[in-house]
Design a protein around this motif. Sequence first.
Motif, PDB file in Angstrom:
ATOM      1  N   ASN A 196       0.845  -1.189   0.000  1.00 21.34           N
ATOM      2  CA  ASN A 196       0.000   0.000   0.000  1.00 21.34           C
ATOM      3  C   ASN A 196       0.878   1.236   0.000  1.00 21.34           C
ATOM      4  OD1 ASN A 196      -2.543  -1.303   0.043  1.00 21.34           O
ATOM      5  ND2 ASN A 196      -2.372  -1.623   2.251  1.00 21.34           N
ATOM      6  N   LEU A 197       0.460   2.261  -0.743  1.00 19.71           N
ATOM      7  CA  LEU A 197       1.272   3.457  -0.899  1.00 19.71           C
ATOM      8  C   LEU A 197       0.645   4.626  -0.157  1.00 19.71           C
ATOM      9  CD1 LEU A 197       3.907   4.058  -2.454  1.00 19.71           C
ATOM     10  CD2 LEU A 197       2.490   5.049  -4.267  1.00 19.71           C
ATOM     11  N   LEU A 198       1.443   5.274   0.693  1.00 24.08           N
ATOM     12  CA  LEU A 198       0.978   6.420   1.472  1.00 24.08           C
ATOM     13  C   LEU A 198       1.905   7.603   1.241  1.00 24.08           C
ATOM     14  CD1 LEU A 198      -0.960   7.540   3.708  1.00 24.08           C
ATOM     15  CD2 LEU A 198       0.768   6.802   5.365  1.00 24.08           C
ATOM     16  N   ARG A 199       1.329   8.765   0.932  1.00 27.59           N
ATOM     17  CA  ARG A 199       2.111   9.984   0.730  1.00 27.59           C
ATOM     18  C   ARG A 199       2.197  10.739   2.052  1.00 27.59           C
ATOM     19  NH1 ARG A 199       2.625  13.245  -3.776  1.00 27.59           N
ATOM     20  NH2 ARG A 199       3.076  11.243  -4.777  1.00 27.59           N
ATOM     21  N   ILE A 200       3.417  10.996   2.514  1.00 28.36           N
ATOM     22  CA  ILE A 200       3.628  11.807   3.714  1.00 28.36           C
ATOM     23  C   ILE A 200       4.559  12.960   3.362  1.00 28.36           C
ATOM     24  CG2 ILE A 200       3.321   9.793   5.213  1.00 28.36           C
ATOM     25  CD1 ILE A 200       6.320   9.891   5.798  1.00 28.36           C
ATOM     26  N   GLU A 201       4.532  13.998   4.185  1.00 28.57           N
ATOM     27  CA  GLU A 201       5.434  15.128   3.982  1.00 28.57           C
ATOM     28  C   GLU A 201       5.500  15.941   5.263  1.00 28.57           C
ATOM     29  OE1 GLU A 201       5.959  19.092   1.136  1.00 28.57           O
ATOM     30  OE2 GLU A 201       4.627  17.441   0.520  1.00 28.57           O
ATOM     31  N   ALA A 202       6.701  16.365   5.627  1.00 29.70           N
ATOM     32  CA  ALA A 202       6.904  17.206   6.805  1.00 29.70           C
ATOM     33  C   ALA A 202       7.221  18.625   6.354  1.00 29.70           C
ATOM     34  CB  ALA A 202       8.045  16.663   7.662  1.00 29.70           C
ATOM     35  N   ASP A 203       6.557  19.605   6.945  1.00 24.94           N
ATOM     36  CA  ASP A 203       6.791  20.997   6.575  1.00 24.94           C
ATOM     37  C   ASP A 203       8.196  21.461   6.946  1.00 24.94           C
ATOM     38  OD1 ASP A 203       4.276  21.442   5.466  1.00 24.94           O
ATOM     39  OD2 ASP A 203       3.402  21.986   7.397  1.00 24.94           O
ATOM     40  N   SER A 204       8.706  20.959   8.047  1.00 28.43           N
ATOM     41  CA  SER A 204       9.998  21.441   8.536  1.00 28.43           C
ATOM     42  C   SER A 204      10.768  20.292   9.175  1.00 28.43           C
ATOM     43  CB  SER A 204       9.795  22.566   9.558  1.00 28.43           C
ATOM     44  OG  SER A 204       8.998  22.118  10.637  1.00 28.43           O
ATOM     45  N   PRO A 205      12.086  20.420   9.300  1.00 25.12           N
ATOM     46  CA  PRO A 205      12.866  19.370   9.962  1.00 25.12           C
ATOM     47  C   PRO A 205      12.396  19.160  11.398  1.00 25.12           C
ATOM     48  CG  PRO A 205      14.301  20.898   8.790  1.00 25.12           C
ATOM     49  CD  PRO A 205      12.935  21.508   8.784  1.00 25.12           C
ATOM     50  N   GLY A 206      12.503  17.921  11.848  1.00 25.79           N
ATOM     51  CA  GLY A 206      12.070  17.629  13.212  1.00 25.79           C
ATOM     52  C   GLY A 206      11.896  16.141  13.430  1.00 25.79           C
ATOM     53  N   ARG A 207      11.390  15.823  14.585  1.00 33.67           N
ATOM     54  CA  ARG A 207      11.186  14.437  15.019  1.00 33.67           C
ATOM     55  C   ARG A 207       9.693  14.214  15.197  1.00 33.67           C
ATOM     56  NH1 ARG A 207      14.362  10.879  18.539  1.00 33.67           N
ATOM     57  NH2 ARG A 207      13.000   9.543  19.771  1.00 33.67           N
ATOM     58  N   TYR A 208       9.172  13.199  14.545  1.00 29.20           N
ATOM     59  CA  TYR A 208       7.736  12.915  14.575  1.00 29.20           C
ATOM     60  C   TYR A 208       7.514  11.451  14.966  1.00 29.20           C
ATOM     61  CZ  TYR A 208       7.922  17.197  11.864  1.00 29.20           C
ATOM     62  OH  TYR A 208       8.200  18.487  11.443  1.00 29.20           O
ATOM     63  N   GLU A 209       6.555  11.240  15.827  1.00 30.79           N
ATOM     64  CA  GLU A 209       6.294   9.890  16.320  1.00 30.79           C
ATOM     65  C   GLU A 209       5.280   9.172  15.451  1.00 30.79           C
ATOM     66  OE1 GLU A 209       5.739   9.190  20.447  1.00 30.79           O
ATOM     67  OE2 GLU A 209       6.842  10.976  21.053  1.00 30.79           O
ATOM     68  N   GLY A 210       5.535   7.874  15.253  1.00 28.78           N
ATOM     69  CA  GLY A 210       4.619   7.024  14.523  1.00 28.78           C
ATOM     70  C   GLY A 210       4.329   5.771  15.323  1.00 28.78           C
ATOM     71  N   LEU A 211       3.277   5.077  14.939  1.00 30.47           N
ATOM     72  CA  LEU A 211       2.914   3.876  15.683  1.00 30.47           C
ATOM     73  C   LEU A 211       2.172   2.906  14.783  1.00 30.47           C
ATOM     74  CD1 LEU A 211      -0.229   4.527  17.890  1.00 30.47           C
ATOM     75  CD2 LEU A 211       0.614   6.204  16.268  1.00 30.47           C
ATOM     76  N   GLY A 212       2.223   1.616  15.212  1.00 33.75           N
ATOM     77  CA  GLY A 212       1.386   0.602  14.605  1.00 33.75           C
ATOM     78  C   GLY A 212       0.025   0.646  15.264  1.00 33.75           C
ATOM     79  N   SER A 213      -0.988   1.123  14.542  1.00 35.39           N
ATOM     80  CA  SER A 213      -2.277   1.425  15.163  1.00 35.39           C
ATOM     81  C   SER A 213      -3.306   0.311  14.982  1.00 35.39           C
ATOM     82  CB  SER A 213      -2.834   2.726  14.574  1.00 35.39           C
ATOM     83  OG  SER A 213      -2.940   2.613  13.168  1.00 35.39           O
ATOM     84  N   GLU A 214      -2.878  -0.849  14.544  1.00 34.01           N
ATOM     85  CA  GLU A 214      -3.802  -1.957  14.319  1.00 34.01           C
ATOM     86  C   GLU A 214      -3.674  -2.980  15.451  1.00 34.01           C
ATOM     87  OE1 GLU A 214      -6.822  -3.643  12.076  1.00 34.01           O
ATOM     88  OE2 GLU A 214      -5.649  -1.914  11.420  1.00 34.01           O
ATOM     89  N   PHE A 215      -4.799  -3.288  16.109  1.00 35.57           N
ATOM     90  CA  PHE A 215      -4.753  -4.307  17.161  1.00 35.57           C
ATOM     91  C   PHE A 215      -4.533  -5.675  16.524  1.00 35.57           C
ATOM     92  CE2 PHE A 215      -6.928  -7.619  19.600  1.00 35.57           C
ATOM     93  CZ  PHE A 215      -6.190  -7.551  20.771  1.00 35.57           C
ATOM     94  N   ASN A 216      -3.466  -6.349  16.919  1.00 32.31           N
ATOM     95  CA  ASN A 216      -3.170  -7.663  16.331  1.00 32.31           C
ATOM     96  C   ASN A 216      -2.407  -8.552  17.305  1.00 32.31           C
ATOM     97  OD1 ASN A 216      -0.655  -6.376  16.238  1.00 32.31           O
ATOM     98  ND2 ASN A 216      -0.884  -5.854  14.086  1.00 32.31           N
TER      99      ASN A 216
END
Length: 244
Positions: A196-216
């Motif tokens: 699956n293809l997802l487009r992301i983009e950050a406006d400025s340099p920095g640190r951003y948190e991500g997570l696996g949001s699917e209960f499995n």
Amino acid sequence: MLHDRVFEFFTFGLDHFLGHGRSLLRWGLPGSTLLLLAGCEESLSAVHPAGPAAQVIATLWWVLLAGATAIFLFVAVLIALAWRRPPGETQERRFVVWLGLAFPLTVLAALLAYGLVVGERLLPRATPDLVRVEAEARQWDWRFGYDDAPGRVTENLLHIPAGRPVDVAITSVDVVHGFWVPRLAGKLDAVPGHVNLLRIEADSPGRYEGLGSEFNGAGYRDHRFIVIAHDAEGWRAFLQGDTP
């Protein structure tokens, strides 16, 4: 009569609400306060966008909230009017058909049209400065590869350039996971045997948190990763291997 039915509905709803309110008070005000504050973490907040895709999603959220609030308030006013009027003065057809149905359906149709337009804007499209990375999920980590740095793999740490669109090709080696960086884009599932293809983009340099949001299964709550958005110089350094 409509007046009597509305009164019964209102009375039942009020008793039901007060019953839940008493349960909440028994649970304790401190506990409820902590529950509310748990949803206010800005690092994982979709209403604190840090990129164009996330900004579109946040705007959609606010528009949907405004529409839902308008419907709720309008219907609440109708209930109040029906409750206050003498039974003989209530016109059921006008209240139920024209006001109780026509207004909510009009608002919902407008929200649906707006949502379709917004969804079309979020589709990934070709652009000259596009960057492509791969995200592979497993229990319980993420591994990222980079088309601009063949053979380079990072674990639970995704590097991207700031100010440039990034297409993330998402897949999984075991079960379905959910790839989500709330401040940069929406959520997309990682499906075994499928990309699956997802487009992301950050406006400025920095640190951003991500997570696996699917209960499995046990362990999914700690299935997190970090996105580091670099400036132009930092991105070149990463591609050359100068950044771990």
